[in-house]
Design an enzyme around this catalytic site. Structure first.
Site, PDB file in Angstrom:
ATOM      1  N   HIS A   1       0.847  -1.192   0.000  1.00 14.25           N
ATOM      2  CA  HIS A   1       0.000   0.000   0.000  1.00 14.25           C
ATOM      3  C   HIS A   1       0.877   1.235   0.000  1.00 14.25           C
ATOM      4  O   HIS A   1       2.077   1.174   0.231  1.00 14.25           O
ATOM      5  CB  HIS A   1      -0.964   0.023   1.195  1.00 14.25           C
ATOM      6  CG  HIS A   1      -0.316   0.200   2.528  1.00 14.25           C
ATOM      7  ND1 HIS A   1      -1.015   0.573   3.647  1.00 14.25           N
ATOM      8  CD2 HIS A   1       0.958   0.059   2.946  1.00 14.25           C
ATOM      9  CE1 HIS A   1      -0.209   0.660   4.682  1.00 14.25           C
ATOM     10  NE2 HIS A   1       0.987   0.344   4.285  1.00 14.25           N
TER      11      HIS A   1
ATOM     12  N   CYS B   1       6.248   5.933   4.233  1.00 13.11           N
ATOM     13  CA  CYS B   1       5.043   5.230   3.777  1.00 13.11           C
ATOM     14  C   CYS B   1       4.388   5.935   2.593  1.00 13.11           C
ATOM     15  O   CYS B   1       3.458   5.407   1.995  1.00 13.11           O
ATOM     16  CB  CYS B   1       4.044   5.084   4.921  1.00 13.11           C
ATOM     17  SG  CYS B   1       4.667   4.065   6.269  1.00 13.11           S
TER      18      CYS B   1
ATOM     19  N   HIS C   1       4.831   0.187  -0.428  1.00 14.09           N
ATOM     20  CA  HIS C   1       5.667  -0.726   0.349  1.00 14.09           C
ATOM     21  C   HIS C   1       4.749  -1.827   0.869  1.00 14.09           C
ATOM     22  O   HIS C   1       3.529  -1.694   0.830  1.00 14.09           O
ATOM     23  CB  HIS C   1       6.367   0.005   1.505  1.00 14.09           C
ATOM     24  CG  HIS C   1       5.411   0.564   2.508  1.00 14.09           C
ATOM     25  ND1 HIS C   1       4.696   1.721   2.287  1.00 14.09           N
ATOM     26  CD2 HIS C   1       5.004   0.106   3.714  1.00 14.09           C
ATOM     27  CE1 HIS C   1       3.918   1.963   3.329  1.00 14.09           C
ATOM     28  NE2 HIS C   1       4.071   0.991   4.221  1.00 14.09           N
TER      29      HIS C   1
ATOM     30  N   HIS D   1       3.583  -5.209   3.613  1.00 14.41           N
ATOM     31  CA  HIS D   1       3.509  -5.736   4.972  1.00 14.41           C
ATOM     32  C   HIS D   1       3.049  -7.186   4.927  1.00 14.41           C
ATOM     33  O   HIS D   1       2.308  -7.578   4.021  1.00 14.41           O
ATOM     34  CB  HIS D   1       2.491  -4.953   5.818  1.00 14.41           C
ATOM     35  CG  HIS D   1       2.855  -3.536   6.066  1.00 14.41           C
ATOM     36  ND1 HIS D   1       3.816  -3.159   6.971  1.00 14.41           N
ATOM     37  CD2 HIS D   1       2.378  -2.396   5.519  1.00 14.41           C
ATOM     38  CE1 HIS D   1       3.914  -1.841   6.981  1.00 14.41           C
ATOM     39  NE2 HIS D   1       3.048  -1.351   6.101  1.00 14.41           N
TER      40      HIS D   1
ATOM     41  N   ASP E   1      -4.843 -10.449  -0.449  1.00 13.33           N
ATOM     42  CA  ASP E   1      -3.573 -11.177  -0.379  1.00 13.33           C
ATOM     43  C   ASP E   1      -2.777 -11.011  -1.672  1.00 13.33           C
ATOM     44  O   ASP E   1      -3.287 -11.260  -2.768  1.00 13.33           O
ATOM     45  CB  ASP E   1      -3.817 -12.659  -0.098  1.00 13.33           C
ATOM     46  CG  ASP E   1      -2.538 -13.398   0.253  1.00 13.33           C
ATOM     47  OD1 ASP E   1      -1.613 -12.781   0.818  1.00 13.33           O
ATOM     48  OD2 ASP E   1      -2.472 -14.612  -0.018  1.00 13.33           O
ATOM     49  N   HIS E   2      -1.538 -10.558  -1.523  1.00 10.23           N
ATOM     50  CA  HIS E   2      -0.619 -10.312  -2.639  1.00 10.23           C
ATOM     51  C   HIS E   2      -1.186  -9.292  -3.628  1.00 10.23           C
ATOM     52  O   HIS E   2      -1.027  -9.429  -4.839  1.00 10.23           O
ATOM     53  CB  HIS E   2      -0.223 -11.629  -3.328  1.00 10.23           C
ATOM     54  CG  HIS E   2       0.686 -12.448  -2.476  1.00 10.23           C
ATOM     55  ND1 HIS E   2       0.203 -13.316  -1.521  1.00 10.23           N
ATOM     56  CD2 HIS E   2       2.031 -12.500  -2.405  1.00 10.23           C
ATOM     57  CE1 HIS E   2       1.221 -13.882  -0.905  1.00 10.23           C
ATOM     58  NE2 HIS E   2       2.345 -13.403  -1.415  1.00 10.23           N
TER      59      HIS E   2
ATOM     60  N   GLU F   1      -0.506  -4.617  11.475  1.00  9.54           N
ATOM     61  CA  GLU F   1       0.220  -4.184  10.280  1.00  9.54           C
ATOM     62  C   GLU F   1       1.699  -4.555  10.425  1.00  9.54           C
ATOM     63  O   GLU F   1       2.336  -4.977   9.465  1.00  9.54           O
ATOM     64  CB  GLU F   1       0.064  -2.682  10.097  1.00  9.54           C
ATOM     65  CG  GLU F   1       0.716  -2.152   8.842  1.00  9.54           C
ATOM     66  CD  GLU F   1       0.517  -0.664   8.713  1.00  9.54           C
ATOM     67  OE1 GLU F   1      -0.189  -0.261   7.774  1.00  9.54           O
ATOM     68  OE2 GLU F   1       1.044   0.089   9.550  1.00  9.54           O
TER      69      GLU F   1
END
Length: 136
Positions: free
Chosen positions: A14, A33, A39, A41, A79-80, A124
């Site tokens: 994100h 960020c 970037h 997580h 996811d991904h 996070e």
């Protein structure tokens, strides 16, 4: 009342950026960020439901059903993925942990039986955690 929590993990990217702020303000508030490419997580999502165990099954909800609801409503979407670009129901949001916890709640609350969803907690990082329990 019994509280039952299911924990799942997912990885996503994100970028924290507000179009209502100047470039200088964005970098001041979001620091690294605000990286233009985003970037990532490795998130941990905990979903807690509440209820009394069924006298015939001994369960508040079948964990297999709970896992399926969480995967269908949230994990398969995020996811991904890049949360700013790939998830239609996050469009126009700033995908902070706080906003994601609210959005995940909104996806989950109608998928569980009435008033069963108690809490959504999103880790996070190991140091940054947001919890949402719906509107009071």
């Amino acid at each position: 009342m019994v509280y039952l929590t299911r924990r799942v993990t997912f990885s996503a990217a994100h970028r924290l950026w507000s179009n209502q702020l100047s470039e200088e303000e964005n970098y001041h508030i979001y620091d690294k960020c605000a990286n233009p490419n985003g970037h990532g997580h490795n998130y941990i999502l905990e979903v807690t439901v509440q209820g009394m165990p069924d006298p015939h099954t001994g369960m508040v909800i079948n964990l297999t059903e709970m896992k399926q609801i969480i995967n269908e409503q949230v994990v398969k979407w995020v996811d991904h993925k890049h949360l700013n670009h790939d998830v239609p129901w996050l469009e126009g949001t700033i995908p902070t942990a706080e906003i994601l916890a609210i959005k995940f709640w909104e996806r989950l609350e109608h998928a569980f039986p009435s008033d069963m969803l108690y809490e959504v907690t999103l880790h996070e990082t190991e140091n940054n955690v947001a919890t949402y329990r719906g509107q009071a």
